[in-house]
Structures are given as structure tokens and as C-alpha cells.
Design a protein around this motif. Structure first.
Motif, PDB file in Angstrom:
ATOM      1  N   THR A 109     -24.528  26.223  47.266  1.00 41.74           N
ATOM      2  CA  THR A 109     -24.125  25.927  45.891  1.00 41.74           C
ATOM      3  C   THR A 109     -25.269  25.263  45.119  1.00 41.74           C
ATOM      4  O   THR A 109     -25.537  25.610  43.967  1.00 41.74           O
ATOM      5  N   ASP A 119     -16.050  30.806  45.870  1.00 47.49           N
ATOM      6  CA  ASP A 119     -15.610  29.911  46.932  1.00 47.49           C
ATOM      7  C   ASP A 119     -14.379  29.146  46.458  1.00 47.49           C
ATOM      8  O   ASP A 119     -14.437  28.499  45.403  1.00 47.49           O
ATOM      9  N   ASN A 174     -16.896  24.292  44.336  1.00 43.19           N
ATOM     10  CA  ASN A 174     -17.940  23.277  44.125  1.00 43.19           C
ATOM     11  C   ASN A 174     -18.877  23.626  42.981  1.00 43.19           C
ATOM     12  O   ASN A 174     -19.297  22.764  42.225  1.00 43.19           O
ATOM     13  N   ASP A 212     -22.254  32.589  44.287  1.00 40.57           N
ATOM     14  CA  ASP A 212     -22.216  31.505  45.276  1.00 40.57           C
ATOM     15  C   ASP A 212     -21.087  31.792  46.260  1.00 40.57           C
ATOM     16  O   ASP A 212     -19.913  31.698  45.913  1.00 40.57           O
TER      17      ASP A 212
HETATM   18 MG   LIG Z   1     -20.896  25.771  48.425  1.00 43.23          MG
END
Ligand SMILES: [Mg+2]
Ligand SMILES: Nc1ncnc2c1ncn2[C@@H]1O[C@H](COP(=O)(O)OP(=O)(O)OP(=O)(O)O)[C@@H](O)[C@H]1O
Length: 259
Positions: A16, A39, A43, A132
Motif C-alpha cells: 500500500t 483490499d 488501507n 493495490d
Molecule cells: Mg496493503
């Protein structure tokens, strides 16, 4: 346009941090960049301040991906947000993405759902789309790899770093063979590099295993990484050592992508 996945099923290796700061470096160099949070931990979304602006019903990547199964009408444009501090466009994620396996099992050609989404006209103006990925091997990762031109694997230069890379390479090869011939390894990125013998030994092993695919740029270990996500401001916008390293990474990635 280049679509790049940042992937490693090992958790906490700097995916990330790399997605945000590589995105920022490419943006600073004059590119139009979109970041996608794939994800359920979301995050990247919180790094870019989504918690603050987001309300429960704000559409995210999970709405977009599940719309292909549920038939719910979700417009891709409505899922693109802009973060002013970092001057970056992004599609956030939310915890419902954790149900993707369950939903996507019902989708036709389920590994191509994200690819179909990204074929939408509104994505064609971007120079780079950076995905990501989540720390696991599964349908979301295969979706990311199927939609991508290239892959960057961040590897934390600590104990057990190389465990699991063979499994990841295996998945990459399967995606290449079955659905996405053009997928290439843009590079392997050594992260959290410090002065320990462990770090040096992992660097040597990576160099041996990946040769010129190991990026010259190495990302040092520094607490400024955690501060950066806490303050929701990319390292590349500060005078930190990591900021400089990520700017260098941006230049290296652009070069490898032929830009
Ligand atoms: Mg991550
Ligand atoms: N170069 C670095 N030096 C020190 N700490 C770092 C560095 N890069 C990232 N971190 C910190 O390590 C933790 C994990 O980083 P990050 O969230 O980028 O990894 P990740 O691979 O995305 O994790 P996950 O697998 O959970 O998605 C975070 O707290 C982050 O601030």
C-alpha cells in the motif's frame, strides 16, 4: 495507458505504501494517475482520507465488482474520488470486498470482471492505473493480474521474505498462460532495507533470483512511512529520504514501461 498491480500475498511488505507513493511520484512527473484499492482492509482508502469523506453508501470497488453479478446499476465514474492533498484520483474499497469470492463464483469468466470494468471509457484518459492488491492468493488477485499490463512485487528484506514468492510466480504464470499473455514483471522492489545482515542477505538472494528485474531503487526502513499514512500525505510530497527513494522508483518504473 499502463495498468500495474502491486502484489505479494505476504502481509505488511509495503504494497500500500508503494502504491500510494509510486502513484504520487508518477503524478508529480506529469502523469494522470488512478489508484485502485483492491483490499477489503481498505488501507489505501484511508491513506487517501476516504474514511473522512466516505459515507456508508458511497460507491466503492466492491459495488463495482459485485454489480456484474447482482445486476445493480453502478457507474464507474461515481466510484472515482479525488484526493486534494496528494492530487490523486482513486477508487476506494470497503470491507464488503471480503465477500468477493462468494459473489464472483457466480460470475461468468470471473477472473475478468475487473478487466471488463476497466475497459470503460472513463478509464482511458489515465496514463497509469495502479492496483493495490490484498495479501492473499485468490480471485481478487487473479482479477488484478488479468487486468494488468505489469506487476510490481514489493519484498520486505527481512526473515522469511522469499517464502511464498514461488507460489506467487506460479499464479502469475497461470494468468499469463490462460488469460493475459502480455502480463510482465516490471520489477521486484526491496522494501524496509536496513543495515542488518538479514537485510543484506535477502538483497543478495533477490538479486540472484531476479537479476535485472530487481529495481536499482531500494526503499529504506523508516518510521516516516507510518507517519505518512497517518497524516494521509504521500512521502513524495515531503523532504524525507523515503520520499526521494519513491521519486526514484517512479522514474525507474516509467523507464521500464517505456515512458
Ligand atoms: Mg496493503
Ligand atoms: N519503508 C518502510 N519502512 C518502515 N515501515 C514501513 C515501510 N513501508 C511501509 N511501512 C509500514 O509497514 C506497515 C505495512 O506497510 P503497508 O501497509 O504498505 O504494507 P502492505 O503490504 O500493504 O500490507 P498488507 O499486506 O496488510 O496490505 C505499515 O505500518 C507501514 O506504515
Amino acid at each position: 495507458m499502463k495498468i500495474i498491480s502491486i502484489a505479494n500475498q505476504k502481509g505488511g511488505v509495503g504494497k500500500t505504501t508503494t502504491a500510494v507513493n509510486l502513484g504520487s511520484a508518477l503524478q508529480i512527473a506529469g502523469n494522470k494517475v488512478l489508484l485502485i484499492d483492491l483490499d477489503p482492509q481498505a488501507n489505501l482508502s484511508s491513506y487517501l482520507g476516504f474514511e473522512k469523506i466516505g459515507q456508508y453508501d458511497n460507491p466503492t470497488i466492491s459495488h463495482l465488482m459485485m454489480s456484474c453479478v447482482t445486476g445493480m446499476e453502478v457507474y464507474a465514474q461515481d466510484c472515482i474520488y479525488h484526493n486534494d492533498t496528494n492530487n490523486l484520483d482513486f477508487i476506494p474499497s470497503d470491507i464488503n470486498l471480503a465477500n468477493a469470492d462468494y459473489y464472483l463464483i457466480q460470475a461468468v469468466a470471473r477472473e475478468k470482471v475487473l478487466k471488463r470494468i476497466l475497459a470503460n471509457e472513463c478509464f482511458q484518459t489515465y496514463d497509469y492505473i495502479i492496483i493495490d492488491c490484498l495479501p492473499s492468493l485468490g480471485i481478487l488477485l487473479t482479477n488484478a493480474l488479468t487486468a494488468s499490463d505489469g506487476l510490481i512485487i514489493p519484498v520486505q528484506t527481512q526473515k522469511f521474505a522469499l517464502d511464498g514468492l514461488t507460489m506467487l510466480n506460479n499464479i502469475v504464470q497461470q494468468v499469463k498462460d490462460a488469460v493475459n499473455e502480455k502480463l510482465e514483471l516490471i520489477g521486484v522492489l526491496a522494501t524496509m532495507v536496513d543495515n542488518t545482515n538479514m537485510s543484506k542477505s535477502v538483497l543478495e538472494q533477490l538479486s540472484e533470483k531476479y537479476g535485472d528485474r530487481l529495481f536499482d531503487t531500494k526503499i529504506s526502513k523508516s518510521v516516516t512511512a507510518a507517519n505518512s499514512s497517518e497524516q494521509q500525505k504521500a512521502l513524495t510530497l515531503t523532504t524525507s529520504k523515503l520520499g526521494k527513494e519513491y521519486l526514484e522508483l517512479g522514474a525507474e518504473v516509467a523507464k521500464r514501461c517505456g515512458k
